[in-house]
Design a protein around this motif. Structure first.
Motif, PDB file in Angstrom:
ATOM      1  N   LEU A  62       0.811  -1.223   0.000  1.00 18.90           N
ATOM      2  CA  LEU A  62       0.000   0.000   0.000  1.00 18.90           C
ATOM      3  C   LEU A  62       0.844   1.272   0.000  1.00 18.90           C
ATOM      4  O   LEU A  62       0.289   2.367  -0.112  1.00 18.90           O
ATOM      5  N   THR A  63       2.146   1.142   0.120  1.00 17.26           N
ATOM      6  CA  THR A  63       2.982   2.353   0.086  1.00 17.26           C
ATOM      7  C   THR A  63       2.932   3.013  -1.280  1.00 17.26           C
ATOM      8  O   THR A  63       3.167   4.211  -1.396  1.00 17.26           O
ATOM      9  N   GLY A  64       2.611   2.239  -2.302  1.00 16.45           N
ATOM     10  CA  GLY A  64       2.497   2.789  -3.652  1.00 16.45           C
ATOM     11  C   GLY A  64       1.158   3.443  -3.921  1.00 16.45           C
ATOM     12  O   GLY A  64       0.943   3.968  -5.003  1.00 16.45           O
ATOM     13  N   GLY A  65       0.263   3.392  -2.965  1.00 12.51           N
ATOM     14  CA  GLY A  65      -1.058   3.996  -3.133  1.00 12.51           C
ATOM     15  C   GLY A  65      -2.166   2.976  -2.959  1.00 12.51           C
ATOM     16  O   GLY A  65      -1.929   1.814  -2.639  1.00 12.51           O
ATOM     17  N   GLU A  66      -3.346   3.437  -3.193  1.00 16.73           N
ATOM     18  CA  GLU A  66      -4.554   2.642  -3.030  1.00 16.73           C
ATOM     19  C   GLU A  66      -4.526   1.411  -3.949  1.00 16.73           C
ATOM     20  O   GLU A  66      -4.097   1.497  -5.092  1.00 16.73           O
ATOM     21  N   ARG A  67      -4.996   0.274  -3.403  1.00 13.88           N
ATOM     22  CA  ARG A  67      -5.030  -0.964  -4.187  1.00 13.88           C
ATOM     23  C   ARG A  67      -6.309  -1.733  -3.863  1.00 13.88           C
ATOM     24  O   ARG A  67      -6.803  -1.693  -2.740  1.00 13.88           O
ATOM     25  N   SER A  68      -6.764  -2.483  -4.853  1.00 12.34           N
ATOM     26  CA  SER A  68      -7.933  -3.332  -4.642  1.00 12.34           C
ATOM     27  C   SER A  68      -7.507  -4.608  -3.926  1.00 12.34           C
ATOM     28  O   SER A  68      -6.322  -4.965  -3.912  1.00 12.34           O
ATOM     29  N   VAL A  69      -8.484  -5.308  -3.391  1.00  9.68           N
ATOM     30  CA  VAL A  69      -8.199  -6.571  -2.720  1.00  9.68           C
ATOM     31  C   VAL A  69      -7.565  -7.546  -3.707  1.00  9.68           C
ATOM     32  O   VAL A  69      -6.589  -8.226  -3.378  1.00  9.68           O
ATOM     33  N   SER A  70      -8.073  -7.604  -4.929  1.00  6.50           N
ATOM     34  CA  SER A  70      -7.510  -8.545  -5.911  1.00  6.50           C
ATOM     35  C   SER A  70      -6.058  -8.191  -6.248  1.00  6.50           C
ATOM     36  O   SER A  70      -5.233  -9.086  -6.437  1.00  6.50           O
ATOM     37  N   GLU A  71      -5.726  -6.909  -6.294  1.00  2.58           N
ATOM     38  CA  GLU A  71      -4.331  -6.506  -6.521  1.00  2.58           C
ATOM     39  C   GLU A  71      -3.457  -6.948  -5.353  1.00  2.58           C
ATOM     40  O   GLU A  71      -2.337  -7.437  -5.547  1.00  2.58           O
ATOM     41  N   LEU A  72      -3.976  -6.781  -4.144  1.00 11.35           N
ATOM     42  CA  LEU A  72      -3.216  -7.170  -2.954  1.00 11.35           C
ATOM     43  C   LEU A  72      -3.027  -8.682  -2.888  1.00 11.35           C
ATOM     44  O   LEU A  72      -1.967  -9.162  -2.470  1.00 11.35           O
ATOM     45  N   VAL A  73      -4.019  -9.436  -3.321  1.00 19.26           N
ATOM     46  CA  VAL A  73      -3.900 -10.894  -3.377  1.00 19.26           C
ATOM     47  C   VAL A  73      -2.778 -11.265  -4.341  1.00 19.26           C
ATOM     48  O   VAL A  73      -1.908 -12.084  -4.030  1.00 19.26           O
ATOM     49  N   ALA A  74      -2.772 -10.634  -5.516  1.00 22.34           N
ATOM     50  CA  ALA A  74      -1.744 -10.931  -6.521  1.00 22.34           C
ATOM     51  C   ALA A  74      -0.356 -10.531  -6.030  1.00 22.34           C
ATOM     52  O   ALA A  74       0.619 -11.259  -6.244  1.00 22.34           O
ATOM     53  N   LEU A  75      -0.257  -9.395  -5.365  1.00 19.71           N
ATOM     54  CA  LEU A  75       1.048  -8.907  -4.899  1.00 19.71           C
ATOM     55  C   LEU A  75       1.622  -9.741  -3.757  1.00 19.71           C
ATOM     56  O   LEU A  75       2.834  -9.908  -3.648  1.00 19.71           O
ATOM     57  N   THR A  76       0.757 -10.235  -2.882  1.00 18.70           N
ATOM     58  CA  THR A  76       1.239 -10.955  -1.702  1.00 18.70           C
ATOM     59  C   THR A  76       1.309 -12.462  -1.905  1.00 18.70           C
ATOM     60  O   THR A  76       2.029 -13.149  -1.182  1.00 18.70           O
ATOM     61  N   GLY A  77       0.525 -12.976  -2.851  1.00 14.95           N
ATOM     62  CA  GLY A  77       0.490 -14.423  -3.052  1.00 14.95           C
ATOM     63  C   GLY A  77      -0.361 -15.144  -2.030  1.00 14.95           C
ATOM     64  O   GLY A  77      -0.408 -16.372  -2.005  1.00 14.95           O
ATOM     65  N   ALA A  78      -1.051 -14.396  -1.190  1.00 12.37           N
ATOM     66  CA  ALA A  78      -1.913 -14.995  -0.168  1.00 12.37           C
ATOM     67  C   ALA A  78      -3.322 -15.170  -0.737  1.00 12.37           C
ATOM     68  O   ALA A  78      -3.678 -14.564  -1.748  1.00 12.37           O
ATOM     69  N   ASN A  82      -7.664 -14.765   3.327  1.00  7.77           N
ATOM     70  CA  ASN A  82      -6.589 -14.409   4.262  1.00  7.77           C
ATOM     71  C   ASN A  82      -6.249 -12.922   4.164  1.00  7.77           C
ATOM     72  O   ASN A  82      -6.086 -12.239   5.176  1.00  7.77           O
ATOM     73  N   VAL A  83      -6.129 -12.415   2.936  1.00  5.40           N
ATOM     74  CA  VAL A  83      -5.846 -10.993   2.735  1.00  5.40           C
ATOM     75  C   VAL A  83      -6.969 -10.155   3.350  1.00  5.40           C
ATOM     76  O   VAL A  83      -6.712  -9.184   4.075  1.00  5.40           O
ATOM     77  N   SER A  84      -8.203 -10.534   3.093  1.00  2.00           N
ATOM     78  CA  SER A  84      -9.335  -9.778   3.631  1.00  2.00           C
ATOM     79  C   SER A  84      -9.342  -9.771   5.157  1.00  2.00           C
ATOM     80  O   SER A  84      -9.625  -8.755   5.781  1.00  2.00           O
ATOM     81  N   LYS A  85      -9.021 -10.919   5.750  1.00  2.00           N
ATOM     82  CA  LYS A  85      -8.978 -11.016   7.218  1.00  2.00           C
ATOM     83  C   LYS A  85      -7.931 -10.060   7.794  1.00  2.00           C
ATOM     84  O   LYS A  85      -8.193  -9.331   8.748  1.00  2.00           O
TER      85      LYS A  85
END
Length: 162
Positions: A62-78, A82-85
């Motif tokens: 999130l340091t790069g700015g706002e992200r969707s949950v699906s983007e965060l899932v792709a970036l973290t591999g989780a 789990n990401v939502s929790k």
């Protein structure tokens, strides 16, 4: 050569020596009889939020700015659940905020001061790792994975411990 504590990376990308006055608030309050217990509980809760590696990954993403949950899932591999929790925990703790747009939910940092804290901790870990590597005369090429704790099953032989 003197060792200096380092401040977070500034806009220039360089670290500056940590101002000794930066810890003044902590020292002042603790010397005046300490922190009230409810405040210590809030501080400890903030640190507990940061004690989970996936949450740190999410904050870093999130340091790069706002992200969707699906983007965060792709970036973290989780996984998405789990990401939502973990995002829910970070939001409840006031570290991230969310925005709903249609069927998508976007997350962003709500408290940028957490990046300062993470940066200070990272600098301390790097300093400790470098010092340890130098002490062991292994140089900086040694991988961090080489310093992971050894599992108990790898150190203990068969049978009861003496």
């Amino acid at each position: 050569m003197t060792k200096e504590r380092l401040q977070p990376v500034q806009e220039s990308g360089e670290r500056q020596p940590l101002d000794p006055e930066s810890a003044t608030r902590w020292k002042q309050i603790s010397s005046e009889g300490g922190f009230p217990d409810p405040l210590l509980e809030l501080i400890a809760a903030r640190f507990r939020l940061l004690g989970e590696p996936l949450r740190l990954k999410l904050l870093a993403a999130l340091t790069g700015g706002e992200r969707s949950v699906s983007e965060l899932v792709a970036l973290t591999g989780a996984s998405q659940p789990n990401v939502s929790k973990h995002l829910a925990a970070l939001m409840q703790g006031g570290l991230v905020k969310r925005r709903k747009a249609g069927t998508s939910i976007y997350y962003a940092l709500a408290d940028p001061s957490v990046l300062t804290l993470c940066d200070i901790v990272c600098a301390g870990v790097q300093e400790r790792f470098t010092t340890l590597a130098q002490t062991l005369q292994l140089g900086s090429a040694m991988a961090l994975e080489d310093l992971q704790p050894v599992e108990e099953s790898e150190t203990s032989g068969p049978g009861p411990r003496q």
